[in-house]
Design a protein around this motif. Structure first.
Motif: not given
Length: 385
Positions: A175-187
């Motif tokens: 996955e390369g990382g957690g929520c910082t990389l895969n969710h917060a990437v948008h914000h």
């Protein structure tokens, strides 16, 4: 008529397919690529694209002589760089889902492949194509808020335990990382679009609710600008998913929700009841004057990308935008792991810019307990898959 290949058949691919189908006079989906031909055929048939061919690899598709103009990459993050490079080297224009790649080195290989080809690369950041975001950008550009002093970014999502049972989620490797990389990437992309690269980053990483994943499910970062601070909370533990952005200026504040507030200083420094209704009215007028976007979200970005390919111009969101977002996310991880401030820009020789840096250095909060190929039911396709 541009010929399109969809690479990857997960939930996010549905948004790409629908967007391309909204422009039938400009493009046609002719191929699907997925390691599971069953998944590819299921997705193909779901959208009535029965004449599209199915392949297991990009190499197989290209070797079959398919005349592909555009490839939409909708696969797990660890595959983005090799797939993008293979397509670009074959002269195929690439629209790649977020995140662009798991490392800055990988991003640079994509940019190098683009530079050496006649093709164009774009990184998906579809939230720039939202009416409320366009209004926020217009208000900020108007100067009515005054100099920006503080920004609060809440990238608040909620995912239950089974979310990380999918085979590629929940580990640093796939996955390369957690929520910082895969969710917060948008914000984070939106914040960088609004304010640019910060001077330094500090951060804390945690896993507070997902005992079946190695990676973080919560992080809090502070971005330092010359005379402003921005706090970025990245989460998949927030019930209600009340994400938002609020920009505080010297003269007024404005939120992504559309609310403007303007305080008036009394002689003793406290605010005056009622604030400054005139300035609020001015901000509201700027907001209300922004025309609705012709196309939003993935449809908006795909419209822009098709136009770039058709006209030989640069897309509004390109690989350099995607790389900047990865640079800042890399700084968040480095700051959280090393418990120190990370200055930006990151040097090319910075260890965290290298392939495998997080594999070597990142904490394993928990051990991934399950690995399933697919869920029995397909989750609704959403912007943050």
């Amino acid at each position: 008529m541009l010929k399109v290949a969809i690479i990857g058949s997960g939930s996010i691919s549905a948004l790409h397919i629908q967007a391309y189908q909204d422009f039938p006079e400009r493009c046609e989906i002719i191929a699907f690529v997925d390691v599971s031909t069953d998944n590819a055929r299921t997705r193909r048939d779901e959208f009535g694209l029965f004449d599209a061919r199915v392949y297991t690899t990009v190499e197989e598709m290209l070797g079959a002589g398919e005349s592909v103009d555009v490839a939409s990459i909708c696969t797990p993050p660890s595959t983005h760089e090799p797939l993008s490079v293979a397509c670009l080297q074959a002269g195929v224009n690439v629209l790649c889902e977020k995140p662009m790649a798991p490392s800055l080195d990988a991003c640079d290989r994509i940019l190098a492949a683009e530079q050496s080809s006649d093709a164009v690369f774009a990184s998906v950041a579809q939230n720039r194509y939202r009416d409320d975001v366009a209004q926020l950008r217009s208000v900020l550009d108007s100067g009515l808020l005054g100099d920006v002093t503080r920004v609060v970014v809440d990238s608040s999502w909620w995912r239950g335990l089974p979310y990380y049972d999918l085979w590629w989620r929940g580990t640093w490797e796939t996955e390369g990382g957690g929520c910082t990389l895969n969710h917060a990437v948008h914000h984070i992309d939106l914040l960088l679009w609004l304010l640019g690269r910060p001077e330094s980053v500090t951060a804390v990483l945690a896993n507070v609710a997902h005992e079946n994943a190695e990676i973080e499910d919560l992080s809090v970062a502070v971005f330092q600008y010359r005379r402003a601070l921005a706090t970025v909370t990245s989460s998949v533990v927030d019930h209600g998913e009340r994400a938002g952005i609020t920009v505080q200026g010297r003269d007024a504040s404005y939120s992504l929700s559309g609310e403007a507030i303007a305080e008036v200083t009394q002689p003793h420094g406290f605010g005056e009841d009622g604030g400054d209704p005139h300035r609020v009215a001015e901000v509201d007028a700027i907001r209300d004057a922004v025309p609705p976007l012709a196309h939003t979200l993935h449809r908006g970005q795909i419209d822009d990308f098709l136009t770039a390919v058709e006209t030989g111009t640069r897309p509004a969101i390109d690989g350099h935008d995607g790389r900047l977002t990865i640079e800042v996310i890399t700084a968040i991880y480095a700051a959280g792991i090393e418990r120190r401030a990370i200055d930006l820009p990151l040097a090319a020789e910075d260890p965290f810019a290298k392939d495998g840096a997080l594999l070597e250095r990142a904490p394993r909060f928990y051990t991934k307990r399950a690995s399933i190929r697919a869920f029995n039911t397909t989750p609704q396709a959403v912007a943050a898959s």
